[in-house]
Every structure is written in structure tokens, then in C-alpha cells.
Design a protein around this motif. Structure first.
Motif, PDB file in Angstrom:
ATOM      1  N   ALA A  59       0.819  -1.217   0.000  1.00 50.94           N
ATOM      2  CA  ALA A  59       0.000   0.000   0.000  1.00 50.94           C
ATOM      3  C   ALA A  59       0.851   1.265   0.000  1.00 50.94           C
ATOM      4  CB  ALA A  59      -0.925  -0.010   1.217  1.00 50.94           C
ATOM      5  N   ALA A  60       2.087   1.172   0.518  1.00 48.29           N
ATOM      6  CA  ALA A  60       2.936   2.355   0.628  1.00 48.29           C
ATOM      7  C   ALA A  60       3.865   2.530  -0.569  1.00 48.29           C
ATOM      8  CB  ALA A  60       3.776   2.258   1.910  1.00 48.29           C
ATOM      9  N   ALA A  61       4.081   1.464  -1.339  1.00 50.29           N
ATOM     10  CA  ALA A  61       5.137   1.478  -2.357  1.00 50.29           C
ATOM     11  C   ALA A  61       4.770   2.312  -3.580  1.00 50.29           C
ATOM     12  CB  ALA A  61       5.441   0.048  -2.786  1.00 50.29           C
ATOM     13  N   ASP A  62       5.796   2.971  -4.166  1.00 47.06           N
ATOM     14  CA  ASP A  62       5.620   3.644  -5.454  1.00 47.06           C
ATOM     15  C   ASP A  62       5.574   2.611  -6.573  1.00 47.06           C
ATOM     16  OD1 ASP A  62       5.691   6.169  -4.347  1.00 47.06           O
ATOM     17  OD2 ASP A  62       7.891   6.269  -4.444  1.00 47.06           O
ATOM     18  N   LEU A  63       6.387   1.546  -6.391  1.00 43.10           N
ATOM     19  CA  LEU A  63       6.525   0.525  -7.433  1.00 43.10           C
ATOM     20  C   LEU A  63       6.496  -0.852  -6.786  1.00 43.10           C
ATOM     21  CD1 LEU A  63       7.347  -0.458 -10.344  1.00 43.10           C
ATOM     22  CD2 LEU A  63       9.730  -0.156  -9.626  1.00 43.10           C
ATOM     23  N   VAL A  64       5.623  -1.719  -7.289  1.00 39.66           N
ATOM     24  CA  VAL A  64       5.582  -3.108  -6.816  1.00 39.66           C
ATOM     25  C   VAL A  64       5.927  -4.004  -7.994  1.00 39.66           C
ATOM     26  CG1 VAL A  64       4.104  -4.974  -5.956  1.00 39.66           C
ATOM     27  CG2 VAL A  64       3.874  -2.651  -5.023  1.00 39.66           C
ATOM     28  N   ILE A  65       6.946  -4.861  -7.805  1.00 43.07           N
ATOM     29  CA  ILE A  65       7.347  -5.787  -8.868  1.00 43.07           C
ATOM     30  C   ILE A  65       7.004  -7.200  -8.437  1.00 43.07           C
ATOM     31  CG2 ILE A  65       9.282  -6.685 -10.228  1.00 43.07           C
ATOM     32  CD1 ILE A  65      10.690  -4.037  -9.863  1.00 43.07           C
ATOM     33  N   LEU A  66       6.237  -7.897  -9.258  1.00 42.59           N
ATOM     34  CA  LEU A  66       5.867  -9.279  -8.960  1.00 42.59           C
ATOM     35  C   LEU A  66       6.642 -10.206  -9.894  1.00 42.59           C
ATOM     36  CD1 LEU A  66       1.975  -8.902  -8.623  1.00 42.59           C
ATOM     37  CD2 LEU A  66       3.692  -8.966  -6.786  1.00 42.59           C
ATOM     38  N   ALA A  67       7.390 -11.145  -9.308  1.00 45.53           N
ATOM     39  CA  ALA A  67       8.197 -12.072 -10.111  1.00 45.53           C
ATOM     40  C   ALA A  67       7.976 -13.487  -9.605  1.00 45.53           C
ATOM     41  CB  ALA A  67       9.676 -11.692 -10.029  1.00 45.53           C
ATOM     42  N   THR A  68       6.901 -14.104 -10.071  1.00 44.46           N
ATOM     43  CA  THR A  68       6.547 -15.465  -9.661  1.00 44.46           C
ATOM     44  C   THR A  68       6.062 -16.202 -10.911  1.00 44.46           C
ATOM     45  OG1 THR A  68       4.367 -14.609  -9.080  1.00 44.46           O
ATOM     46  CG2 THR A  68       5.926 -14.895  -7.274  1.00 44.46           C
ATOM     47  N   PRO A  69       5.869 -17.532 -10.830  1.00 43.63           N
ATOM     48  CA  PRO A  69       5.344 -18.242 -12.008  1.00 43.63           C
ATOM     49  C   PRO A  69       4.011 -17.650 -12.475  1.00 43.63           C
ATOM     50  CG  PRO A  69       6.205 -19.810 -10.422  1.00 43.63           C
ATOM     51  CD  PRO A  69       6.216 -18.462  -9.747  1.00 43.63           C
TER      52      PRO A  69
ATOM     53  N   LEU B 169      -2.594  -1.387  -3.943  1.00 45.53           N
ATOM     54  CA  LEU B 169      -1.592  -0.349  -4.213  1.00 45.53           C
ATOM     55  C   LEU B 169      -2.182   1.030  -3.934  1.00 45.53           C
ATOM     56  CD1 LEU B 169      -0.013  -2.657  -5.768  1.00 45.53           C
ATOM     57  CD2 LEU B 169       0.785  -0.824  -7.280  1.00 45.53           C
ATOM     58  N   ARG B 170      -1.308   1.974  -3.593  1.00 45.55           N
ATOM     59  CA  ARG B 170      -1.767   3.348  -3.360  1.00 45.55           C
ATOM     60  C   ARG B 170      -2.184   3.968  -4.695  1.00 45.55           C
ATOM     61  NH1 ARG B 170       1.330   6.990  -5.507  1.00 45.55           N
ATOM     62  NH2 ARG B 170       3.595   6.771  -5.708  1.00 45.55           N
ATOM     63  N   ARG B 171      -2.905   5.078  -4.647  1.00 47.47           N
ATOM     64  CA  ARG B 171      -3.340   5.776  -5.854  1.00 47.47           C
ATOM     65  C   ARG B 171      -2.106   6.150  -6.694  1.00 47.47           C
ATOM     66  NH1 ARG B 171      -7.929   7.498  -7.505  1.00 47.47           N
ATOM     67  NH2 ARG B 171      -8.780   6.749  -5.524  1.00 47.47           N
ATOM     68  N   GLY B 172      -2.072   5.723  -7.948  1.00 45.20           N
ATOM     69  CA  GLY B 172      -0.949   6.051  -8.827  1.00 45.20           C
ATOM     70  C   GLY B 172       0.244   5.128  -8.690  1.00 45.20           C
ATOM     71  N   GLY B 173       0.174   4.183  -7.743  1.00 46.11           N
ATOM     72  CA  GLY B 173       1.272   3.219  -7.585  1.00 46.11           C
ATOM     73  C   GLY B 173       1.442   2.405  -8.863  1.00 46.11           C
ATOM     74  N   VAL B 174       2.697   2.013  -9.149  1.00 43.83           N
ATOM     75  CA  VAL B 174       2.983   1.282 -10.385  1.00 43.83           C
ATOM     76  C   VAL B 174       3.162  -0.202 -10.068  1.00 43.83           C
ATOM     77  CG1 VAL B 174       4.579   1.010 -12.332  1.00 43.83           C
ATOM     78  CG2 VAL B 174       4.076   3.309 -11.413  1.00 43.83           C
ATOM     79  N   LEU B 175       2.453  -1.043 -10.812  1.00 42.46           N
ATOM     80  CA  LEU B 175       2.577  -2.494 -10.653  1.00 42.46           C
ATOM     81  C   LEU B 175       3.226  -3.068 -11.908  1.00 42.46           C
ATOM     82  CD1 LEU B 175       1.929  -5.056  -9.006  1.00 42.46           C
ATOM     83  CD2 LEU B 175      -0.272  -5.158 -10.185  1.00 42.46           C
ATOM     84  N   LEU B 176       4.381  -3.704 -11.716  1.00 42.98           N
ATOM     85  CA  LEU B 176       5.107  -4.321 -12.838  1.00 42.98           C
ATOM     86  C   LEU B 176       5.230  -5.808 -12.539  1.00 42.98           C
ATOM     87  CD1 LEU B 176       7.023  -4.145 -15.389  1.00 42.98           C
ATOM     88  CD2 LEU B 176       8.890  -3.711 -13.778  1.00 42.98           C
ATOM     89  N   ASP B 177       4.802  -6.649 -13.488  1.00 42.51           N
ATOM     90  CA  ASP B 177       5.006  -8.088 -13.290  1.00 42.51           C
ATOM     91  C   ASP B 177       6.104  -8.552 -14.232  1.00 42.51           C
ATOM     92  OD1 ASP B 177       3.039  -8.248 -15.751  1.00 42.51           O
ATOM     93  OD2 ASP B 177       3.970 -10.221 -15.518  1.00 42.51           O
ATOM     94  N   LEU B 178       6.764  -9.659 -13.887  1.00 38.30           N
ATOM     95  CA  LEU B 178       7.835 -10.204 -14.734  1.00 38.30           C
ATOM     96  C   LEU B 178       7.465 -11.595 -15.253  1.00 38.30           C
ATOM     97  CD1 LEU B 178      11.020  -9.201 -12.660  1.00 38.30           C
ATOM     98  CD2 LEU B 178       9.685  -7.825 -14.259  1.00 38.30           C
ATOM     99  N   GLY B 179       6.182 -11.795 -15.530  1.00 37.40           N
ATOM    100  CA  GLY B 179       5.721 -13.121 -15.962  1.00 37.40           C
ATOM    101  C   GLY B 179       6.187 -13.476 -17.362  1.00 37.40           C
ATOM    102  N   SER B 180       6.333 -14.782 -17.607  1.00 33.82           N
ATOM    103  CA  SER B 180       6.882 -15.261 -18.876  1.00 33.82           C
ATOM    104  C   SER B 180       5.872 -15.254 -20.015  1.00 33.82           C
ATOM    105  CB  SER B 180       7.415 -16.686 -18.707  1.00 33.82           C
ATOM    106  OG  SER B 180       8.413 -16.721 -17.721  1.00 33.82           O
ATOM    107  N   THR B 181       4.579 -15.172 -19.692  1.00 35.09           N
ATOM    108  CA  THR B 181       3.575 -14.973 -20.737  1.00 35.09           C
ATOM    109  C   THR B 181       2.855 -13.676 -20.406  1.00 35.09           C
ATOM    110  OG1 THR B 181       1.888 -16.248 -19.556  1.00 35.09           O
ATOM    111  CG2 THR B 181       3.286 -17.451 -21.117  1.00 35.09           C
TER     112      THR B 181
END
Lengths: 241, 241
Positions: A3-13, A28-40
Motif C-alpha cells: 500500500a505504501a510502495a511507489d513501485l511493486v514488482i511481482l516475479a513469480t510463475p 496499491l496506493r493511488r498512482g502506484g505502479v505495478l510491474l510483473d515479470l511473468g513469462s507470458t
């Protein structure tokens, strides 16, 4: 923390990501960025697009990896010089994309913006197909080995390299295959056509046509390796500069 | 030179060997040993068996190699730890075989006696098939690239390793394929069956069966790599002792 992060990166299957996006994303907070690193990317970007609009979502896929899983396999410099695909979602503004690009520069990767469906179609042929091709090579060796275990003694460089990825983490690969089923099936069909063409020319003993086809493939492989080496060199001089 | 030598070793592409055996073979001195290093053995051993009986002939195949051809690619220690197949012909007495085995010990390879047909059947699946599988992977990438050149940017480790041997010397590989046609076609058929099984399970979305099959293959690949590493270690301690 989310909830506090500017950027959340998810790297799981991939299929774990689908659940995490649904449960963690809305927090996520308002305007927070969510980046995933998924293979598909198609199924995952659909999940990202279903998030509440206060989250800025970007799909990502760094084209590097190894056959080992887990924290023990962690490696500094893993991303250096590798292509890092980004699929910015409509919810992501220019500053969110700039943040992702800065991150990619920081780890010395090379950004490439792609549509999620296009990404999945391309990696099906260039990444998921090589995995299945490697598994089938091991399968054929296992078949031969039932009558002649000596086949394992004969396995050398071409088997070693051609099957390396068959030792990959099965859970991760299942997630990839099952979230990219249609594109992988199409890649398998295309692969089978190429195998059949090679088989046909060999069965006919058509040496000139076989030579031409094998030469085309050898040249394409050489050209790719040269381009890749040029990128690596460019990367080094960037770092020096 | 051939007429005076105790041992003549021929190391050229398979179809060049067939000609050299016919022309050079009869010129060996009485009891001289002829050893070839051809990648296929049935056709070559037939040629060896057609030599006059004063020549002691042994078919050989060191299971190592590289995708580069020519003298520039020469490498000391290339044979260390590799399996070296021998197919002694009826013309070769025990002292001829002892000479070949001494040579193999000298270069720190591991001798393996095999029947020529058995050799060809096994290397078809473990060596020649991986070459064609790699070529077809490049072919599929070329097909995709006609509409989406970005596919080359996405190619990473699994493509690199899965296609390394596609860059091999085409003339050498053509000789191999065309002197081992029947066994290679059979290996291709077996490979296609394994690919189809994988395709079927993926198309059905049969996750438990797919997981089981992929796990079997991953375990077989791990087991082979472990056995290979054990050989390498045994080789080192031999050298130290």
C-alpha cells in the motif's frame, strides 16, 4: 508494504501472478505502479487490465533466465544485455513507463515495447517451443535407452545443449505452457512442418535441396549470433561511457 | 607414407572417408592398422571389410566435436573424458585393438566397443536428431521472423542452446545424414511421436499427465548430467594418479 510502495514488482510463475495481481493489485496506493515479470503476457495483462484504475499497470518480461529455480540460483548481472519486454497497460501514464524504463537501464537490459498477444506468439516459437523440443529429445533418448542403455554414454555436445532446458523447473514451465496454450500449439505445428520438410528431403536423398535448406538455417543461426554479440559489445561500451 | 606406417588414422567427413579407405587402404603395409574417425560406422565398416586382408581395420568414432570446422578450430584436450567408440573389424587382431586402446588412453578418452549398426542407430537419436531438431527450430524462427523480425530480439538462452548445432558445417552433416539415412529417419519418427504426445496433453490441458511427463524428462536429463559429471571427476583422478 504494497500500500505504501511507489513501485511493486511481482516475479513469480505465471499462474501465481494471476492470483497475486487480483489480491495484491487493488491494495496499491493511488498512482502506484505495478510491474510483473511473468513469462507470458496476454493472460496476465488481462488480469492487469481488470485492476481498479488507480493502479498503473505494466506487463514485463525480461528475456533471460536459467534452468535452476529458487533464491540459490540468484545471479548478479543476470539481466545485463538481455531484451526486457514491456507491455504498458492503458492505466499506466508516461511517468510510470519512464520509471520502468529507468529500472531497465539500471540493470543494463534493453527495453522492447510489445503488444501482449504479439509477445506470446513470438516467445511461443523462440522460447516455449525450444523447451518442448528439448523434452522430446530426452524422450526419444529414453525410448532408445530402454533397449540400449549405452545411448547415454554416446550423448555429447549436441545432446547436452539441445536438451539443457529440459531440466528446467517443471512448475514454472507448466504455468507458461498453460497460459500460452494456443500460441504454443501453433508453434508446435509450425515446427512439425519444418521437421517434415527435412525428413522428406532426407528420405528422398535430395542432397542439393537438403544442402540448401541446412545452409539457410546455418546462416540464420550465424546471423543471429553475430547480432547478439554486437549488442553485447554495444552494452559494454555503454557501460564504459 | 601410408605404406610405411604402423598406424594410419583417417579423420575426414564420412563420404570422403569411403573414398579414402578404398584408395589408401590397400596401400598399407602387411599388418598395418587403419583407424577411421568417421561419424557414422555401418557404411564405413562395410568399406573397411572390403579391404585386402593384410590390412587390420578398426572403425572409430570419438563422441566429441564442435560446430567449427577446419584446422583453425583445433583444440588440445578435445577428446578428454569423451566416449570413443571402436568397431574392430574381423581383420584386426588383438594387438591392433590394443594399439587403438592405448591411443584412446593417451588422449584420456573412454573406449566403448559397439557393433556398427548399433552405433549408427544410437547416434541417430542422440546426435543426428538433435542437429535436425535444432535446424527446425531455426526454421520456425525464420518463419515467424518474416512477419515479426522482433522475434530475433526475444531469442535468449533456450534458443541459443537449442540451436547451437544448427550452425555446424553443412558438408560434414550432410555426409553424416546421407550415410545414416535409415536410422535418422527412424529417429525422426520417434521424435515426432514424443512431440505429438506433448502436443496432445497440452491441447487437452491435461495438467497432471503433462506434469508427470515433463518431470520424467527433467529427471532423465538431470540423471544424465550427474553421470557425465561423475565421469569427468573420475577422469581427473585418473590423471592425478
Amino acid at each position: 508494504a504494497v500500500a505504501a510502495a511507489d513501485l511493486v514488482i511481482l516475479a513469480t510463475p505465471a499462474r501465481v501472478l494471476l492470483r497475486q495481481i487480483e489480491t495484491l493489485g487493488p491494495r496499491l496506493r493511488r498512482g502506484g505502479v505495478l510491474l510483473d515479470l511473468g513469462s507470458t503476457k496476454a493472460a496476465i495483462c488481462q488480469a492487469l487490465d481488470a485492476l481498479p484504475p488507480h493502479v498503473q499497470a505494466i506487463g514485463g518480461h525480461p528475456m533471460c533466465g536459467k534452468e535452476q529455480a529458487g533464491l540459490d540460483a540468484a545471479e548478479a548481472g543476470l539481466y545485463r544485455g538481455c531484451t526486457f519486454v514491456l507491455c504498458p497497460r492503458p492505466s499506466a501514464g508516461p511517468e510510470a513507463l519512464a520509471l520502468a524504463l529507468a529500472l531497465i537501464r539500471r540493470i543494463e537490459a534493453r527495453p522492447l515495447l510489445l503488444d501482449p498477444d504479439q509477445h506470446d506468439r513470438l516467445v511461443a516459437s523462440i522460447s516455449h517451443l525450444p523447451y518442448l523440443a528439448a523434452c522430446a529429445l530426452v524422450g526419444q533418448a529414453l525410448t532408445v535407452a530402454t533397449e540400449a542403455p549405452a545411448v547415454w554414454e554416446l550423448a555429447a555436445g549436441s545432446f547436452r545443449d539441445g536438451t539443457r532446458v529440459a531440466a528446467s523447473d517443471v512448475t514454472m514451465l507448466l504455468d507458461i505452457l498453460l497460459t500460452n496454450q494456443r500460441a504454443v500449439l501453433a508453434a508446435l505445428d509450425g515446427y512439425e512442418m519444418h521437421l517434415r520438410r527435412l525428413r522428406q528431403l532426407l528420405a528422398q536423398g535430395d542432397e542439393p535441396a537438403l544442402r540448401q535448406l541446412l545452409t539457410e538455417m546455418a546462416q540464420a543461426r550465424h546471423a543471429w549470433a553475430r547480432a547478439r554479440a554486437a549488442h553485447a559489445t554495444a552494452g559494454s561500451s555503454d557501460r564504459a561511457g
